[in-house]
Design a protein around this motif. Structure first.
Motif, PDB file in Angstrom:
ATOM      1  N   ARG A   1      -7.376  -2.952 -15.557  1.00  0.00           N
ATOM      2  CA  ARG A   1      -7.364  -3.413 -14.161  1.00  0.00           C
ATOM      3  C   ARG A   1      -6.685  -2.392 -13.252  1.00  0.00           C
ATOM      4  O   ARG A   1      -7.156  -2.134 -12.137  1.00  0.00           O
ATOM      5  N   LEU A   2      -5.594  -1.811 -13.695  1.00  0.00           N
ATOM      6  CA  LEU A   2      -4.878  -0.825 -12.895  1.00  0.00           C
ATOM      7  C   LEU A   2      -5.764   0.372 -12.581  1.00  0.00           C
ATOM      8  O   LEU A   2      -5.844   0.825 -11.424  1.00  0.00           O
TER       9      LEU A   2
ATOM     10  N   ARG B   1     -10.476   2.615  -6.587  1.00  0.00           N
ATOM     11  CA  ARG B   1     -10.992   2.156  -5.293  1.00  0.00           C
ATOM     12  C   ARG B   1     -10.198   2.721  -4.114  1.00  0.00           C
ATOM     13  O   ARG B   1     -10.627   2.619  -2.967  1.00  0.00           O
ATOM     14  N   ARG B   2      -9.029   3.291  -4.365  1.00  0.00           N
ATOM     15  CA  ARG B   2      -8.206   3.824  -3.281  1.00  0.00           C
ATOM     16  C   ARG B   2      -8.784   5.143  -2.767  1.00  0.00           C
ATOM     17  O   ARG B   2      -9.519   5.845  -3.456  1.00  0.00           O
TER      18      ARG B   2
ATOM     19  N   PRO C   1      -8.435   8.129 -12.556  1.00  0.00           N
ATOM     20  CA  PRO C   1      -9.316   6.984 -12.277  1.00  0.00           C
ATOM     21  C   PRO C   1     -10.565   7.326 -11.473  1.00  0.00           C
ATOM     22  O   PRO C   1     -11.600   6.674 -11.624  1.00  0.00           O
ATOM     23  N   LYS C   2     -10.506   8.350 -10.614  1.00  0.00           N
ATOM     24  CA  LYS C   2     -11.637   8.670  -9.748  1.00  0.00           C
ATOM     25  C   LYS C   2     -12.529   9.766 -10.326  1.00  0.00           C
ATOM     26  O   LYS C   2     -13.687   9.894  -9.915  1.00  0.00           O
TER      27      LYS C   2
ATOM     28  N   GLU D   1       2.652  -5.498  -8.517  1.00  0.00           N
ATOM     29  CA  GLU D   1       3.739  -4.834  -7.797  1.00  0.00           C
ATOM     30  C   GLU D   1       3.479  -3.334  -7.660  1.00  0.00           C
ATOM     31  O   GLU D   1       3.824  -2.727  -6.633  1.00  0.00           O
ATOM     32  N   ILE D   2       2.871  -2.726  -8.663  1.00  0.00           N
ATOM     33  CA  ILE D   2       2.502  -1.309  -8.560  1.00  0.00           C
ATOM     34  C   ILE D   2       1.586  -1.098  -7.364  1.00  0.00           C
ATOM     35  O   ILE D   2       1.789  -0.194  -6.536  1.00  0.00           O
ATOM     36  N   MET D   3       0.565  -1.943  -7.245  1.00  0.00           N
ATOM     37  CA  MET D   3      -0.393  -1.793  -6.160  1.00  0.00           C
ATOM     38  C   MET D   3       0.251  -2.097  -4.805  1.00  0.00           C
ATOM     39  O   MET D   3      -0.124  -1.500  -3.785  1.00  0.00           O
ATOM     40  N   THR D   4       1.231  -3.000  -4.794  1.00  0.00           N
ATOM     41  CA  THR D   4       1.950  -3.288  -3.555  1.00  0.00           C
ATOM     42  C   THR D   4       2.762  -2.081  -3.107  1.00  0.00           C
ATOM     43  O   THR D   4       2.855  -1.769  -1.906  1.00  0.00           O
TER      44      THR D   4
END
Length: 631
Positions: free
Chosen positions: A469-470, A476-477, A520-521, A401-404
């Protein structure tokens, strides 16, 4: 012809026998209350050396029995019914201690109003699974019904006046007691009884459960402490040069990263337990800690009370300075509350809270409006196919849901996600029992304690996997992002903690949790920072380059000296005259003025301008406060 005095003598004898019966019933009530309580200060034998302790502990029940006697005119029935109702209170206390590690407090009764708002589903899991307690309760009710039918009235129906007068006096005394009339502090206070406000369980053990409830109600059931404006002004004046250096212009909204905060239910690092020193139940946390900022996290609760840690993170206010806010969301007014969310709103962020549970439970719908969220995505807004694991929604569904909700276009986003998979009780079978049963436990932990520890660690591993996973998905965004991850409190695995112990030799209430901040990046050099939940928003804002909020700049300045004072269920007061004690007192006044909307006038002119801007909700925030929050 009988003597003329026979009738008066007979009446006096009847009255005397009634008084003896009532005295015996009252004594039995006091002694049995002490026996059921079990606290060292109120056991039956303490009636001989410190009678005020068991008497004070039984006094509310005696008043209730008196009121029932005035209504029913049946003595045994009245005392039995009062004792049964008191017994239910003790039973609830036993369940709370067993599952959450802390005894009942007055504000726990606020949860009663949450039972129809999703609370019953959450709390029913803590009820006994064995039928015997319920059969015992039914038997007690049956005996009371029999007593009602068979016991003859102790008093005649007429005259009513003396009986009703006595019942009214008892009822008035009971009502004023429950209302917290200060007169009762002559009985229920630290001088007469035993009160350790930083340790409710110590208070209960010595003074009894009923007395401890009364003392906490009388001392902390009132309004907030009056802030010391002079102390607050002095701290601001002393800090002004450093604050003016730290206050600077912030990046434009287009340059700010998306922020994802995961408040992970009951998450802590098991390596702090003996027997798990070399375990690796959280490999993703450990891997990511080598790429960001991590450390110990001091939180204001243990075993439960998620909203306490949540409140501190979202507002930047320390509950150490608000004795009267045991469950802040249930006690908050509808007025707009300054904090992290409003600061982010002011900088162009779209703000969203996300939680896979009933939105009304803990009053989150109302609280999140006051805090300033634009939207609240709750259980009903998740996909129908969202996975459960055990009793609650799986952390994997929360990650999905976070990614959505995250968008590649538009303003920067702040998502505050509250997990629930690892919520107790831990006697509910998970989706993969074999995986749970393969988890090792320290020596000496067996039976139900072993099963509960394994179930908890099963869910903790899932929380860690979803953290990994998060972060991978966010990397990747195209848009930049920052992840903050922290545990709200340790789980209530009291027996396992007592059996295994902790590596540092401390008790379970003093153990800190863990927190992580990572990009993350752009992995960074690892940094170890021990802090408290109320200091996290200041660190987050500083990390993303927002430096124009004077309050959060102040928490960054004084935080290192105060972080360790945040302790569950509360650290003892500092010695008078101590330098840290003075800083603690001044920060208490700062927070009390801030929550009351009175802090802005104390900032020097350059800081006041920033503070004034911070308190002006953006358009989305204003909409949220007006009631357009989505559920």
């Amino acid at each position: 012809m009988p003597p003329l005095v026979s009738r008066p003598v007979s009446r006096r004898r009847i009255l005397a026998s009634r008084m003896v019966l009532l005295a015996l019933l009252a004594l039995a009530f006091v002694l049995l209350t002490g026996w059921v309580d079990g606290g060292v200060g109120v056991t039956p034998l303490r009636i001989f050396d410190q009678a005020r302790f068991p008497l004070a502990n039984a006094w509310p029940g005696l008043l209730l029995a008196t009121v029932l006697l005035a209504i029913s005119r049946r003595a045994v029935l009245s005392f039995a019914l009062a004792f049964l109702l008191q017994g239910l209170l003790y039973a609830v206390n036993v369940l709370k201690v067993a599952n959450l590690g802390t005894p009942l407090l007055p504000d726990d009764f606020r949860i009663v109003g949450q039972l129809h708002k999703g609370g019953m589903h959450l709390l029913s899991g803590y009820l006994p699974h064995s039928p015997w307690p319920y059969l015992g309760l039914l038997a007690a009710v049956a005996l009371i019904v029999v007593a009602w039918r068979l016991e003859p009235p102790l008093f005649e129906r007429h005259p009513r006046l003396p009986r009703l007068l006595g019942g009214s006096v008892a009822a008035l005394a009971l009502i004023t007691m429950l209302a917290g009339l200060s007169t009762w502090t002559k009985i229920y206070n630290a001088r007469t009884l035993w009160l350790e406000p930083w340790s409710a369980i110590s208070t209960t053990t010595h003074s009894g459960l009923i007395s401890s409830l009364m003392m906490f109600h009388l001392q902390y059931g009132k309004g907030a402490h009056k802030p010391d404006r002079a102390a607050a002004t002095q701290l601001i004046k002393q800090s002004a040069p450093a604050l003016l250096q730290s206050i600077q212009s912030s990046p434009a909204a287009a340059d700010l990263p998306d922020i994802v905060v995961v408040q992970s239910e009951s998450f802590f690092d098991p390596t702090i337990m003996r027997g798990y020193e070399h375990s690796n139940f959280a490999p993703n946390l450990r891997r990511l800690a080598a790429q960001g900022i991590t450390g110990k996290l001091h939180v204001p609760t243990f075993g439960g009370g998620t909203i306490r840690t949540e409140f501190e993170f979202l507002t930047g206010l320390s509950l150490r300075y608000f004795d009267n806010l045991q469950f802040p969301y249930l006690q908050m007014s509808h007025q707009a509350l300054p904090g992290l969310v409003r600061t982010l709103n002011r900088h162009g962020y779209s703000t969203l809270a996300l939680h896979g549970n009933d939105p009304a439970f803990w009053n989150r719908t109302t609280a999140f409006k006051a805090i300033g969220f634009d939207h609240f995505v709750s259980q009903s807004s998740f996909p129908r196919a969202a996975a459960n694991d055990g009793k609650y929604m799986a952390d994997s569904a929360m990650t999905d849901e976070i990614m959505t909700q995250l968008k590649e276009q538009g303003p920067p986003q702040f998502i505050f996600a509250i997990s629930i998979e690892a919520h107790g009780p831990y006697d509910v079978e998970p989706a993969h029992v074999a995986e749970r049963d393969a988890i090792p436990v320290p020596d000496g932990i067996s039976g139900r304690d072993k099963l509960e520890l394994q179930t908890y660690l099963y869910h903790l591993q899932h929380a860690d996997a979803e953290l990994g996973r998060l972060v991978k998905l966010l990397a990747r965004r195209q848009r930049p992002s920052v992840v903050v991850f922290y545990g709200d409190h340790l789980p209530a695995l009291s027996n396992s903690y007592q059996t295994a112990g902790f590596v540092d030799g401390g008790d379970m209430l003093s153990q800190p949790g863990v927190w992580l901040l990572v990009d993350p990046k752009q992995p960074a050099k690892p940094s170890q920072v021990d802090t408290a939940s109320w200091l996290l928003p200041g660190k987050l804002l500083a990390h993303i380059g927002i430096h124009d909020d004077p309050y959060f700049a102040l928490t960054e300045l004084v935080g290192p000296q105060l972080a360790a004072l945040t302790e569950a269920p509360g650290a003892p007061p500092l010695p008078e005259g101590d330098q840290q004690q003075q800083l603690d007192k001044s920060m208490a006044s700062i927070d009390q003025l801030r929550i009351g909307g009175q802090l802005d006038t104390l900032w020097p002119a350059p800081l006041a301008a920033a503070a004034a801007r911070d308190d002006e909700p953006s358009a989305p925030a204003a909409q949220a406060v007006s009631g357009t929050t989505a559920n």
